[in-house]
Design an enzyme around this catalytic site. Structure first.
Site, short mmCIF file in Angstrom:
data_model
loop_
_atom_site.label_atom_id
_atom_site.label_comp_id
_atom_site.label_asym_id
_atom_site.label_seq_id
_atom_site.Cartn_x
_atom_site.Cartn_y
_atom_site.Cartn_z
CG HIS A 234 68.83 71.77 54.65
ND1 HIS A 234 69.04 73.26 54.30
CD2 HIS A 234 67.75 71.61 53.64
CE1 HIS A 234 68.27 73.61 53.62
NE2 HIS A 234 67.51 72.99 53.28
CB CYS A 272 68.79 72.17 49.76
SG CYS A 272 67.27 73.58 49.62
CG HIS A 299 65.17 70.03 50.18
ND1 HIS A 299 65.32 71.08 51.32
CD2 HIS A 299 64.76 68.66 51.04
CE1 HIS A 299 64.95 70.13 52.30
NE2 HIS A 299 64.60 69.04 52.32
CG ASP A 351 62.46 72.96 49.45
OD1 ASP A 351 61.67 73.22 50.20
OD2 ASP A 351 63.58 73.54 49.52
CG HIS A 352 60.50 76.82 49.61
ND1 HIS A 352 61.41 77.66 49.83
CD2 HIS A 352 60.58 75.74 50.81
CE1 HIS A 352 62.00 77.48 51.04
NE2 HIS A 352 61.50 76.29 51.43
CE1 TYR A 368 58.21 72.94 52.74
CE2 TYR A 368 58.68 75.20 53.86
CZ TYR A 368 58.91 73.89 53.25
OH TYR A 368 60.22 73.75 53.23
C1 DNO Z 1 63.03 75.37 54.23
C2 DNO Z 1 63.74 74.20 54.63
C3 DNO Z 1 64.43 74.45 56.23
C4 DNO Z 1 65.19 72.97 56.48
C5 DNO Z 1 66.14 72.98 57.75
C6 DNO Z 1 66.77 71.47 57.62
O1 DNO Z 1 62.35 75.27 53.59
O2 DNO Z 1 64.45 73.73 53.82
O3 DNO Z 1 63.46 74.71 57.14
O4 DNO Z 1 63.98 72.20 56.65
O5 DNO Z 1 66.80 74.14 57.41
O6 DNO Z 1 67.38 71.40 58.51
#
Ligand code: DNO
Length: 398
Positions: A234, A272, A299, A351-352, A368
Site C-alpha cells: 500500500h 490506492c 482501493h 475506499d472511504h 468507513y
Molecule cells: C486507510 C487505509 C490504511 C491501509 C493501510 C494499509 O483507509 O487504506 O489503513 O489499510 O495503510 O497497510
C-alpha cells in the site's frame, strides 16, 4: 474485478449482514485485536474466516499484516520481526487467504487533520489533510527540533498564525486526529511517545528506508510464492514526508524500484488511487496504465489537491483522478492476464466515503461509514459495468 468491503471485525458497527446487502462478495479484514509484534495463530485466523463464511462471504484480502517499526528502521531485531511477519503470512496462506496488503510508512500510518470537514458542494462530511494545520502541529505543538526547515517558509508563517488562533481544545483535537491512530492504521501515540518514535529514525534517510524495504521483500516474497498469496504494498498516505521522515512508496519511481525486486505475480501493489492521488505530480491514469498488470488489490477513491498541498477526499468519480480511465486500465490488464490463463480477479473496494445522512450522528470508523462507502461502490460498479460492456464489444469485433 471482485467487489470487496472492509470490515473491522466484530466491533465494527457495520456488520457482515450490512456487507452482504451491499452486493460485495469479498471481505477485507485483519486480526486488528492481536497486538503488534505477535504473529497470528492458525486458530484465530480460522475463527475469523469461519465468521465471514457463515455470513455467505469470502475473506478475500488481509489488510494489513502490521509492520513493526524495527523492520522499517533496519534495527538488529528486524530479522526476528520479519520472521513473525512471515509466520503470519504462512498461516494466512494455509487458510487460503488469496491477497495480503501491507505498508511501509514510518511512525504514523494514514494521516488526516480533519475527520469531519464539510465539503463545499454540500456532499456530506469528508476527511481532509490541511497542510497549514499539520505544520502548526509539527512545528508549534509538538515542537520537533528544526521542523520548520522541512516546510516552505510562507506556510510556516501561516501555520504560526493558525496556531496562535487555536484554542487549547482545538489543539488537542488536531493532535488527536494526527496521532491517535486512525482505524487500521498505526497505534495510538501520546505527544511524548510520538516524539520518541520520530527521534528513533534519526540517521535513516530515503536510501536507508528503501534498502530496509528491499531486505524485507527478499525475505517475504518466497513465502508468498510458496503459498500462492498475492502481496500488494500500500502506498504512503499522504505520499510525502511527514515529520521529516522518509517515505518510500509515494511515486511511480518508488513503485518501479519495488517491483524490480521480483517479477513474481505474487509481488505486486495495492493501487490506492486516493493515496497516490494526494500528490499533484502523480498522474494516476499513467500509473494505472504502467502498473495495472502488477495490481493485486485496488482501493478506489478520489481526492482534490489544493495549491498548498492540502487535500480532501472527494466523491469517488470526482476529483483529480480520472477514475473511469483507471478502471479501464485495470480491466484491460485483467483481461490480458486471463487470456494467458490467469484466473485472478483483482479485488477492489470503494475506499472511504463521506459521512452522509443518518451516519452523521452515528458512531462509525472515520472514512468507513456505511452510506458513503455504499454510494462510492454503486458509482464504481456502474462504471465497471459500462466499461465491461464496451470491452466485450471491442473483443467481439477484433
Ligand atoms: C486507510 C487505509 C490504511 C491501509 C493501510 C494499509 O483507509 O487504506 O489503513 O489499510 O495503510 O497497510
Amino acid at each position: 474485478m471482485k467487489e470487496t468491503w472492509r470490515w473491522y471485525g466484530e466491533p465494527d458497527p457495520i456488520t457482515l449482514e450490512h456487507v452482504r446487502q451491499t452486493g460485495a462478495t469479498g471481505v477485507v479484514t485483519a486480526l486488528h485485536e492481536v497486538p503488534d509484534g505477535t504473529s497470528w495463530t492458525a486458530e484465530d485466523i480460522a475463527t475469523r474466516k469461519g465468521l465471514i463464511e457463515k455470513a455467505g462471504l469470502e475473506w478475500t484480502v488481509c489488510e494489513s499484516i502490521p509492520m513493526e517499526q524495527c523492520v522499517k528502521r533496519g534495527d538488529s531485531d528486524a530479522p526476528s520481526a520479519i520472521g513473525r511477519w512471515k509466520d503470519t503470512l504462512a498461516n494466512l496462506g494455509r487458510a487460503g487467504i488469496p491477497v495480503v496488503c501491507y505498508n511501509f510508512m514510518p511512525v504514523v500510518d494514514w494521516t488526516r487533520t480533519d475527520l469531519r470537514w464539510r465539503t463545499a458542494r454540500g456532499t456530506g462530511l469528508a476527511l481532509r489533510f490541511e497542510m497549514v494545520d499539520f505544520i502548526a502541529y509539527d512545528v508549534f505543538i509538538l515542537g520537533r527540533a528544526n521542523a520548520a526547515d522541512n516546510y516552505d517558509a510562507g506556510l510556516v508563517a501561516k501555520a504560526e498564525i493558525a496556531f496562535k488562533a487555536m484554542t487549547e481544545a482545538e489543539k488537542l483535537a488536531l493532535e488527536t486526529n494526527i496521532i491517535a491512530g486512525l482505524p487500521g492504521g498505526a497505534l495510538v501515540q501520546s505527544r511524548a511517545s510520538i516524539a520518541a518514535l520520530i527521534a528513533s529514525y534519526q540517521g535513516i534517510g530515503h536510501a536507508e528506508m528503501q534498502a530496509n524495504l528491499l531486505t524485507f521483500l527478499k525475505e517475504v516474497i518466497p513465502v508468498a510464492e510458496d503459498f500462492g498469496i498475492r502481496l500488494g504494498i500500500h502506498p504512503d498516505d499522504p505520499p510525502f514526508s511527514l515529520f521529516g521522515l522518509p517515505r518510500v512508496v509515494s511515486t511511480p519511481q518508488d513503485v518501479r524500484n519495488i517491483l524490480a525486486v521480483s517479477d513474481s505475480p505474487m509481488h505486486g501493489i495495492t493501487l490506492c488511487t486516493g493515496s497516490y492521488g494526494s500528490r499533484a505530480d502523480n498522474d494516476l491514469t499513467a500509473m494505472a496504465q504502467e502498473f495495472a498488470h502488477r495490481v493485486n488489490f485496488a482501493h478506489l477513491r478520489n481526492v482534490t489537491v489544493e495549491d498548498d498541498g492540502s487535500f480532501f477526499e472527494d466523491d469517488h468519480l470526482d476529483g483529480g483522478t480520472d477514475m473511469v480511465a483507471v478502471i479501464e486500465a485495470l480491466l484491460r490488464a485483467e483481461r490480458a492476464a486471463q487470456a494467458k490463463g490467469s484466473t485472478f480477479a483483482v479485488p477492489l473496494r470503494s475506499d472511504h466515503g463521506h459521512l452522509l445522512g443518518e451516519d452523521i450522528g452515528r458512531k462509525t470508523n472515520p472514512g468507513y461509514s456505511y452510506i458513503g462507502r455504499l454510494k462510492g461502490l454503486a458509482e464504481l460498479r456502474g462504471a465497471i459495468r459500462a466499461l465491461t460492456r464496451q470491452l466485450d464489444k471491442e473483443e467481439a469485433t477484433a
